[in-house]
Design a protein around this motif. Structure first.
Motif, PDB file in Angstrom:
ATOM      1  N   UNK A 169     -13.005  79.722 139.801  1.00 16.44           N
ATOM      2  CA  UNK A 169     -13.629  80.312 138.622  1.00 16.44           C
ATOM      3  C   UNK A 169     -14.976  79.609 138.429  1.00 16.44           C
ATOM      4  N   UNK A 170     -16.063  80.356 138.297  1.00 16.20           N
ATOM      5  CA  UNK A 170     -17.368  79.700 138.126  1.00 16.20           C
ATOM      6  C   UNK A 170     -17.430  78.737 136.936  1.00 16.20           C
ATOM      7  N   UNK A 171     -16.573  78.947 135.953  1.00 11.35           N
ATOM      8  CA  UNK A 171     -16.571  78.062 134.784  1.00 11.35           C
ATOM      9  C   UNK A 171     -15.706  76.825 134.992  1.00 11.35           C
ATOM     10  N   UNK A 172     -14.865  76.822 136.033  1.00 16.45           N
ATOM     11  CA  UNK A 172     -14.050  75.647 136.295  1.00 16.45           C
ATOM     12  C   UNK A 172     -12.566  75.934 136.257  1.00 16.45           C
ATOM     13  N   UNK A 173     -11.786  74.931 136.634  1.00 20.08           N
ATOM     14  CA  UNK A 173     -10.326  74.999 136.702  1.00 20.08           C
ATOM     15  C   UNK A 173      -9.769  75.096 135.285  1.00 20.08           C
ATOM     16  N   UNK A 174      -9.090  76.194 135.001  1.00 22.35           N
ATOM     17  CA  UNK A 174      -8.679  76.494 133.629  1.00 22.35           C
ATOM     18  C   UNK A 174      -7.832  75.398 132.990  1.00 22.35           C
ATOM     19  N   UNK A 175      -6.820  74.837 133.668  1.00 24.23           N
ATOM     20  CA  UNK A 175      -6.042  73.762 133.023  1.00 24.23           C
ATOM     21  C   UNK A 175      -6.891  72.547 132.653  1.00 24.23           C
ATOM     22  N   UNK A 176      -7.869  72.198 133.501  1.00 26.16           N
ATOM     23  CA  UNK A 176      -8.741  71.066 133.179  1.00 26.16           C
ATOM     24  C   UNK A 176      -9.619  71.391 131.983  1.00 26.16           C
ATOM     25  N   UNK A 177     -10.131  72.582 131.908  1.00 28.40           N
ATOM     26  CA  UNK A 177     -10.968  72.973 130.768  1.00 28.40           C
ATOM     27  C   UNK A 177     -10.182  72.873 129.466  1.00 28.40           C
ATOM     28  N   UNK A 178      -8.922  73.297 129.485  1.00 26.82           N
ATOM     29  CA  UNK A 178      -8.092  73.201 128.282  1.00 26.82           C
ATOM     30  C   UNK A 178      -7.842  71.744 127.901  1.00 26.82           C
ATOM     31  N   UNK A 179      -7.617  70.892 128.909  1.00 32.27           N
ATOM     32  CA  UNK A 179      -7.351  69.476 128.627  1.00 32.27           C
ATOM     33  C   UNK A 179      -8.591  68.795 128.060  1.00 32.27           C
ATOM     34  N   UNK A 180      -9.763  69.113 128.607  1.00 35.26           N
ATOM     35  CA  UNK A 180     -11.004  68.522 128.097  1.00 35.26           C
ATOM     36  C   UNK A 180     -11.269  68.983 126.676  1.00 35.26           C
ATOM     37  N   UNK A 181     -11.047  70.268 126.399  1.00 28.46           N
ATOM     38  CA  UNK A 181     -11.264  70.770 125.045  1.00 28.46           C
ATOM     39  C   UNK A 181     -10.382  70.041 124.047  1.00 28.46           C
ATOM     40  N   UNK A 182      -9.099  69.834 124.395  1.00 30.36           N
ATOM     41  CA  UNK A 182      -8.187  69.126 123.489  1.00 30.36           C
ATOM     42  C   UNK A 182      -8.641  67.682 123.282  1.00 30.36           C
ATOM     43  N   UNK A 183      -9.084  67.033 124.355  1.00 28.95           N
ATOM     44  CA  UNK A 183      -9.569  65.654 124.263  1.00 28.95           C
ATOM     45  C   UNK A 183     -10.797  65.563 123.367  1.00 28.95           C
ATOM     46  N   UNK A 184     -11.749  66.452 123.554  1.00 29.81           N
ATOM     47  CA  UNK A 184     -12.985  66.398 122.763  1.00 29.81           C
ATOM     48  C   UNK A 184     -12.723  66.706 121.293  1.00 29.81           C
ATOM     49  N   UNK A 185     -11.811  67.617 121.016  1.00 27.28           N
ATOM     50  CA  UNK A 185     -11.482  67.906 119.616  1.00 27.28           C
ATOM     51  C   UNK A 185     -10.880  66.673 118.939  1.00 27.28           C
ATOM     52  N   UNK A 186     -10.006  65.973 119.657  1.00 29.87           N
ATOM     53  CA  UNK A 186      -9.292  64.845 119.057  1.00 29.87           C
ATOM     54  C   UNK A 186     -10.147  63.591 118.953  1.00 29.87           C
ATOM     55  N   UNK A 187     -10.969  63.329 119.966  1.00 31.92           N
ATOM     56  CA  UNK A 187     -11.666  62.041 120.055  1.00 31.92           C
ATOM     57  C   UNK A 187     -13.112  62.121 119.594  1.00 31.92           C
ATOM     58  N   UNK A 188     -13.793  63.230 119.841  1.00 30.01           N
ATOM     59  CA  UNK A 188     -15.203  63.326 119.534  1.00 30.01           C
ATOM     60  C   UNK A 188     -15.518  64.320 118.416  1.00 30.01           C
ATOM     61  N   UNK A 189     -14.470  64.943 117.831  1.00 35.67           N
ATOM     62  CA  UNK A 189     -14.646  65.920 116.754  1.00 35.67           C
ATOM     63  C   UNK A 189     -15.541  67.085 117.175  1.00 35.67           C
ATOM     64  N   UNK A 190     -15.488  67.436 118.476  1.00 35.94           N
ATOM     65  CA  UNK A 190     -16.219  68.595 118.976  1.00 35.94           C
ATOM     66  C   UNK A 190     -15.441  69.850 118.619  1.00 35.94           C
TER      67      UNK A 190
END
Length: 498
Positions: A169-190
């Motif tokens: 997928x040009x946007x990246x591996x879907x499971x990794x994208x979901x994991x990064x989104x969860x991490x950024x929401x929790x740790x960086x308030x993104x």
């Protein structure tokens, strides 16, 4: 009317220096000396003129000559001997001197677009891959769980090889994208969902991708002054006109940016830990920057490098989390926490940019290699990343405390350290009578890598003596143990103080 380039005669032969041209004089001098080495006019082992003598002979500032020598030293074209001077290296990084390198050099500008020439000649800070004390951006690789990482790579390939071998997928591996989104929401308030996360081959590619998508040639873009040359190069690659905006103790000076580049289309900032000064952007500045972007329909690219290593107070919320107008693009990377060669980063884009980014990735490179993404997903999902980050934060905090103590002892009454509240380097402030370029040149001769604060300013500002933030060296501390750092600090102090 600009004066034509004129030859400057010296023992090296005629060298054309265009004193009114756009290219900095130190870069012109560097290229001339490098070509003299490649052509064989300067032979291996031959001594270069002392920087002071060459500056006097050619009517240049000594800093200009020292900067050119520093670049040659960093790239391996010359070497230094304490008390003896600077000599052409006996083993050159390029092909042996002769006709072919000269032809390559002559062809380098042939056929390039104006943008290509700008990129090829953009100032860059040489990377130290030798692992010498004080090199920047290098984590403690010995503390990384390399065996675990190898197991994850093998496991992902064994269990998902057929799936992972198909077109990504040009946007990246879907499971990794979901994991990064969860991490950024929790740790960086993104504020983001998995669909907004784009996996890229390092933060630099993410910055270049955004610049290509959002800027037309000639558009103005704010950059921090001083700032990281790679960020500037990403914008130059899109044909942007850079507007250097000074940084003070509150971060980028938004009022100055509005005064000198009110019509800019983009601002590239490092609000959590500014490089190289280490300051954090104040809330008032953040809000004013967001107001400017919303009013001007401009973009803010937030480079959140080094944000994981904060040693004082609670974690800071990202600038993106304060954005209610969808004008902030958030860029991050795993290279500082894990290892530089991983080359995996991410960009969080507003929802309306997702499909344009997908199309651009499809046309540019098709996406990032999937197997490392799958292993990184497991590294995050299984809790290894959080454990490793906690361990590194504790380890680096101890090293930071140790090097600050060594500096206070060895440089007492001569120089001071500015550590900021985050990051992997210390800024050593030097007195005016100890030029940072000269000290860095001497330090390189004894095996120390000490980037100069002045190197991160535009050459035009340095030449004018305006807008600069002082005289100092940047000392990376993450890669070495406290004892090694202490010895290196004391060696540096002996060079500086005598």
């Amino acid at each position: 009317m600009a004066r034509p380039a004129r030859p400057v005669l010296s023992s090296l032969g005629p060298v054309a220096l265009d004193r009114d041209g756009a290219e900095p004089l130190h870069r012109q001098l560097y290229r001339a000396l490098r070509q003299a080495v490649l052509d064989g006019r300067l032979r291996p082992g031959e001594r270069l003129p002392p920087s002071r003598a060459l500056a006097t002979e050619w009517g240049l500032s000594r800093n200009t000559v020292v900067t050119a020598y520093d670049t040659l030293l960093a790239e391996g074209y010359v070497s230094g001997r304490v008390g003896a001077g600077t000599f052409v290296a006996s083993s050159l990084p390029d092909a042996a001197p002769g006709g072919a390198p000269a032809r390559d050099e002559a062809r380098r500008g042939v056929g390039l677009s104006a943008r290509g020439r700008t990129l090829a000649e953009a100032p860059a800070i040489a990377r130290d891959r030798a692992g010498r004390p004080f090199a920047l951006g290098t984590p403690d690789l010995g503390a990384f769980p390399a065996e675990l990482w190898a197991q994850l790579l093998g496991r992902c390939w064994r269990h998902g090889g057929r799936t992972l071998a198909t077109d990504p997928d040009p946007l990246g591996y879907a499971p990794l994208r979901a994991e990064i989104a969860a991490y950024l929401r929790a740790v960086r308030a993104v504020r983001c969902e998995a669909e907004q996360v784009v996996i890229v081959s390092g933060a630099q590619q993410g910055l270049a991708l955004m610049a290509q998508l959002l800027l037309d040639p000639g558009d103005e873009a704010w950059v921090e002054e001083p700032g990281w040359p790679g960020n500037r190069a990403a914008l130059l690659g899109a044909g942007a006109r850079l507007v250097p905006v000074p940084v003070d103790c509150e971060g980028i000076d938004v009022a100055a940016g509005m005064a000198h580049g009110a019509g800019a289309r983009l601002a590239l900032v490092t609000p959590s830990h500014q490089f190289p000064l280490g300051v954090t952007m104040s809330l008032a500045r953040r809000l004013r920057l967001l107001d400017w972007a919303a009013a001007r329909d401009a973009w803010i690219v937030e480079d959140d490098y080094d944000s994981e290593f904060r040693y004082a107070g609670p974690p800071l919320a990202a600038l993106q989390g304060l954005d209610g107008a969808g004008r902030v693009i958030y860029v991050g990377s795993f290279s500082k926490v894990m290892f530089p060669a991983l080359r995996l980063g991410y960009v969080v884009v507003p929802p309306d940019l997702v499909e344009p980014v997908r199309a651009a990735r499809r046309h540019f490179d098709g996406g990032t290699s999937v197997v490392p993404q799958a292993a990184l997903h497991r590294f995050l999902a299984d809790g290894h990343f959080a454990s490793h980050l906690r361990a590194m934060r504790s380890l680096y905090a101890a090293k930071r405390t140790a090097i600050l103590g060594s500096i206070a002892d060895a440089f007492a009454g001569f120089a001071s350290a500015e550590a900021g509240e985050a990051g992997m380097h210390i800024l050593l402030r030097l007195p005016p009578d100890c030029p940072d370029h000269l000290l860095a040149e001497r330090a390189a001769r004894i095996g120390l890598t000490t980037p100069c604060l002045s190197s991160y300013h535009r050459a035009a500002d340095l030449a004018a003596g305006a807008g600069t933030t002082g005289n100092g060296l940047l000392l990376g501390f993450a890669a070495h143990d406290p004892a090694t750092l202490d010895r290196a600090v004391r060696d540096l102090a002996r060079l500086a103080i005598g």
